[in-house]
Design a protein around this motif. Structure first.
Motif, PDB file in Angstrom:
ATOM      1  N   LYS A 172       0.824  -1.218   0.000  1.00  0.00           N
ATOM      2  CA  LYS A 172       0.000   0.000   0.000  1.00  0.00           C
ATOM      3  C   LYS A 172       0.850   1.257   0.000  1.00  0.00           C
ATOM      4  CE  LYS A 172       0.733   0.861   4.507  1.00  0.00           C
ATOM      5  NZ  LYS A 172       1.566   1.940   5.016  1.00  0.00           N
ATOM      6  N   ASN A 173       2.099   1.159   0.470  1.00  0.00           N
ATOM      7  CA  ASN A 173       2.969   2.350   0.512  1.00  0.00           C
ATOM      8  C   ASN A 173       3.195   2.917  -0.896  1.00  0.00           C
ATOM      9  OD1 ASN A 173       3.356   2.390   3.285  1.00  0.00           O
ATOM     10  ND2 ASN A 173       5.126   1.024   3.217  1.00  0.00           N
ATOM     11  N   CYS A 174       3.311   2.020  -1.901  1.00  0.00           N
ATOM     12  CA  CYS A 174       3.584   2.470  -3.280  1.00  0.00           C
ATOM     13  C   CYS A 174       2.407   3.283  -3.817  1.00  0.00           C
ATOM     14  CB  CYS A 174       3.794   1.263  -4.198  1.00  0.00           C
ATOM     15  SG  CYS A 174       5.054   0.157  -3.595  1.00  0.00           S
ATOM     16  N   TYR A 175       1.199   2.827  -3.483  1.00  0.00           N
ATOM     17  CA  TYR A 175       0.012   3.513  -4.002  1.00  0.00           C
ATOM     18  C   TYR A 175      -0.245   4.812  -3.232  1.00  0.00           C
ATOM     19  CZ  TYR A 175      -0.458  -0.868  -6.465  1.00  0.00           C
ATOM     20  OH  TYR A 175      -0.209  -1.954  -7.280  1.00  0.00           O
ATOM     21  N   ALA A 176       0.109   4.823  -1.924  1.00  0.00           N
ATOM     22  CA  ALA A 176      -0.023   6.065  -1.142  1.00  0.00           C
ATOM     23  C   ALA A 176       0.942   7.116  -1.691  1.00  0.00           C
ATOM     24  CB  ALA A 176       0.264   5.783   0.331  1.00  0.00           C
ATOM     25  N   LEU A 177       2.137   6.669  -2.052  1.00  0.00           N
ATOM     26  CA  LEU A 177       3.135   7.568  -2.660  1.00  0.00           C
ATOM     27  C   LEU A 177       2.578   8.110  -3.984  1.00  0.00           C
ATOM     28  CD1 LEU A 177       6.161   8.507  -2.692  1.00  0.00           C
ATOM     29  CD2 LEU A 177       6.716   6.333  -3.735  1.00  0.00           C
TER      30      LEU A 177
ATOM     31  N   HIS B 114       4.133   9.335   5.682  1.00  0.00           N
ATOM     32  CA  HIS B 114       5.434   9.649   5.085  1.00  0.00           C
ATOM     33  C   HIS B 114       5.399   9.387   3.572  1.00  0.00           C
ATOM     34  CE1 HIS B 114       6.156   8.950   9.329  1.00  0.00           C
ATOM     35  NE2 HIS B 114       7.303   9.593   9.224  1.00  0.00           N
ATOM     36  N   ASN B 115       4.671   8.317   3.158  1.00  0.00           N
ATOM     37  CA  ASN B 115       4.612   7.988   1.736  1.00  0.00           C
ATOM     38  C   ASN B 115       3.821   9.035   0.962  1.00  0.00           C
ATOM     39  OD1 ASN B 115       5.940   5.227   1.203  1.00  0.00           O
ATOM     40  ND2 ASN B 115       4.876   4.964   3.147  1.00  0.00           N
ATOM     41  N   ARG B 116       2.662   9.407   1.479  1.00  0.00           N
ATOM     42  CA  ARG B 116       1.858  10.440   0.807  1.00  0.00           C
ATOM     43  C   ARG B 116       2.651  11.762   0.740  1.00  0.00           C
ATOM     44  NH1 ARG B 116      -3.553  12.102  -0.239  1.00  0.00           N
ATOM     45  NH2 ARG B 116      -3.912  14.266   0.339  1.00  0.00           N
ATOM     46  N   LYS B 117       3.310  12.089   1.879  1.00  0.00           N
ATOM     47  CA  LYS B 117       4.091  13.332   1.943  1.00  0.00           C
ATOM     48  C   LYS B 117       5.232  13.297   0.909  1.00  0.00           C
ATOM     49  CE  LYS B 117       4.120  14.586   6.288  1.00  0.00           C
ATOM     50  NZ  LYS B 117       4.606  14.492   7.677  1.00  0.00           N
ATOM     51  N   MET B 118       5.891  12.132   0.799  1.00  0.00           N
ATOM     52  CA  MET B 118       6.988  12.038  -0.170  1.00  0.00           C
ATOM     53  C   MET B 118       6.459  12.255  -1.585  1.00  0.00           C
ATOM     54  SD  MET B 118       9.924   9.240  -0.824  1.00  0.00           S
ATOM     55  CE  MET B 118      10.857   9.324  -2.356  1.00  0.00           C
ATOM     56  N   GLY B 119       5.273  11.720  -1.879  1.00  0.00           N
ATOM     57  CA  GLY B 119       4.652  11.934  -3.194  1.00  0.00           C
ATOM     58  C   GLY B 119       4.390  13.418  -3.420  1.00  0.00           C
ATOM     59  N   GLN B 120       3.875  14.095  -2.410  1.00  0.00           N
ATOM     60  CA  GLN B 120       3.588  15.526  -2.555  1.00  0.00           C
ATOM     61  C   GLN B 120       4.881  16.309  -2.819  1.00  0.00           C
ATOM     62  OE1 GLN B 120       1.569  15.997   1.207  1.00  0.00           O
ATOM     63  NE2 GLN B 120      -0.466  15.762   0.291  1.00  0.00           N
ATOM     64  N   LEU B 121       5.961  15.922  -2.131  1.00  0.00           N
ATOM     65  CA  LEU B 121       7.236  16.631  -2.320  1.00  0.00           C
ATOM     66  C   LEU B 121       7.809  16.361  -3.718  1.00  0.00           C
ATOM     67  CD1 LEU B 121       8.844  16.067   1.217  1.00  0.00           C
ATOM     68  CD2 LEU B 121       7.744  18.145   0.349  1.00  0.00           C
ATOM     69  N   LEU B 122       7.642  15.117  -4.210  1.00  0.00           N
ATOM     70  CA  LEU B 122       8.080  14.812  -5.582  1.00  0.00           C
ATOM     71  C   LEU B 122       7.296  15.678  -6.574  1.00  0.00           C
ATOM     72  CD1 LEU B 122       8.375  10.894  -5.527  1.00  0.00           C
ATOM     73  CD2 LEU B 122      10.250  12.490  -5.975  1.00  0.00           C
ATOM     74  N   ALA B 123       5.986  15.814  -6.323  1.00  0.00           N
ATOM     75  CA  ALA B 123       5.137  16.622  -7.225  1.00  0.00           C
ATOM     76  C   ALA B 123       5.566  18.087  -7.212  1.00  0.00           C
ATOM     77  CB  ALA B 123       3.675  16.496  -6.822  1.00  0.00           C
ATOM     78  N   GLN B 124       6.119  18.533  -6.083  1.00  0.00           N
ATOM     79  CA  GLN B 124       6.597  19.925  -6.008  1.00  0.00           C
ATOM     80  C   GLN B 124       7.974  20.088  -6.665  1.00  0.00           C
ATOM     81  OE1 GLN B 124       6.515  20.960  -1.809  1.00  0.00           O
ATOM     82  NE2 GLN B 124       4.362  20.335  -1.690  1.00  0.00           N
TER      83      GLN B 124
END
Ligand SMILES: NC(=O)C1=CN([C@@H]2O[C@H](COP(=O)(O)OP(=O)(O)OC[C@H]3O[C@@H](n4cnc5c(N)ncnc54)[C@H](OP(=O)(O)O)[C@@H]3O)[C@@H](O)[C@H]2O)C=CC1
Ligand SMILES: O=C(CO)COP(=O)(O)O
Length: 328
Positions: A187-192, A252-262
């Motif tokens: 699930k971490n991959c999809y949250a990211l 942390h995974n969702r947050k990392m995705g948001q930071l990648l998007a930024q």
């Protein structure tokens, strides 16, 4: 009961806090001496669990030889997966000491899950995976949280219930260690992924609902091919954890995705989060594993192409829309 916790990051500090509040004796090992000193002297962990007063009864050390393993009822692992083997390899565990893994990751070099690594390192110790939708910042603040204790040993499951159960925390039981562990890992991959695309104009709650449904189908198909029970994916450790992690601003995974998007680089993200979220390495490990097992993961593939810069956000959304047109 007496518990030894390995790792005082966000999760380990929260677990130490709730177990000590429940009246248990907690001794923790932590890599960073500054964290150990702050915990022993000020009873806090400002880096990983800010604004939480940790019980004074929790003691910490950075010397693993000082851990009271002989008198412990459980050894709880709360480290990020990449540090587990190097940290534990030098330890000699008493034969009867149960190991409880709460980490949710895989070794990118050999594809082992943390439980598989622990079983290889300590073949004579009983093992449990403790998982479920359990965001540390939430359960330490008293948010109602249910864990799943997956083990073939019923007395270990009961010990975990005795350790954690209180007015806000509950422990359910499962014997499907493979399914419970893989649900928490995948699930971490999809949250990211949802963290990256969640900011896009097309990504409302309708989008999130469809995204999480496809994610669950993919997680289940790969996990079942790897030996999990399909029904585990209807439960807390899979759909429950997927929803909590993918939608929580504390993830942390969702947050990392948001930071990648930024547009932040991996080095900048590592500096901000301390450690890269587990989903990043897991995604790269999960795709070849799926191929080996003859399972296709089109959504995970789209997320991977997006992260690797081979797909724009617009083209991700077009690709995702095309997936929704395929029959289930
Ligand atoms: N946080 C949560 O809500 C939940 C997390 N999990 C899982 O728990 C695991 C840990 O996550 P989390 O607590 O969030 O992680 P954090 O990012 O909060 O903590 C990272 C920890 O790793 C330590 N560390 C860094 N380098 C090393 C090293 N070389 N050797 C040993 N330790 C090192 C850090 O110490 P330092 O002070 O030096 O940086 C810190 O204690 C993950 O697998 C995660 O998936 C599971 C459920 C909930
Ligand atoms: O697994 C978790 C909650 O159950 C926490 O996930 P994160 O590592 O994304 O914070």
């Amino acid at each position: 009961m007496n518990v030894v916790i390995v790792g005082l990051g966000n999760l380990g500090s929260a677990v130490a806090t709730v177990l000590a509040r429940n009246g248990h004796q907690v001794m923790a090992w932590e890599f960073n001496q500054a964290v150990v000193d702050e915990l022993n002297q000020q009873h806090s962990n400002s880096a990983y669990l800010p604004a939480v007063a940790m019980p004074k009864t929790i003691a910490a050390t950075s010397d693993s030889q000082q851990l009271p393993l002989a008198g412990a009822d459980a050894l709880i692992i709360t480290l990020p997966s990449r540090f587990i083997e190097q940290t534990l390899a030098g330890l000699t565990l008493p034969a009867g000491l149960p190991i409880v893994n709460m980490s949710k990751g895989m070794n990118p070099e050999n594809g082992e899950t943390v439980c598989q690594t622990l079983q290889r390192l300590f073949p004579n110790n009983t093992l449990a995976q403790l998982s479920g939708p359990s965001i540390a910042n939430e359960f330490v603040a008293g948010v109602i949280t249910a864990f799943v204790a997956a083990s073939s040993c019923h007395s270990l499951q009961q010990s975990l219930a005795q350790l954690f159960n209180n007015d806000s925390l509950s422990v359910q039981f499962s014997t499907d260690i493979v399914g419970v562990e893989l649900g928490g890992i995948f699930k971490n991959c999809y949250a990211l992924g949802l963290g990256i695309v969640g900011q896009h104009a097309v990504a409302g709650l309708n989008f999130s609902g469809a995204f999480l449904t496809l994610a669950l189908q993919e997680m289940r198909s790969l996990a079942v091919a790897m030996g999990a029970q399909a029904s585990t994916f209807d439960g807390l450790a899979c759909i429950g954890d997927l929803i909590a992690t993918a939608l929580s601003d504390n993830s942390h995974n969702r947050k990392m995705g948001q930071l990648l998007a930024q547009g932040l680089s991996l080095a900048q993200i590592e500096q901000q989060l301390g450690v890269l979220a587990e989903g990043y390495k897991t995604l790269a490990t999960m795709l070849p594993l799926a191929q080996q097992h003859g399972v296709t993961l089109p959504l995970a593939q789209l997320i991977n192409e997006l992260i690797e810069g081979r797909l724009s956000l617009d083209n991700f959304c077009k690709g995702f829309n095309a997936l929704l047109k395929s029959p289930c």
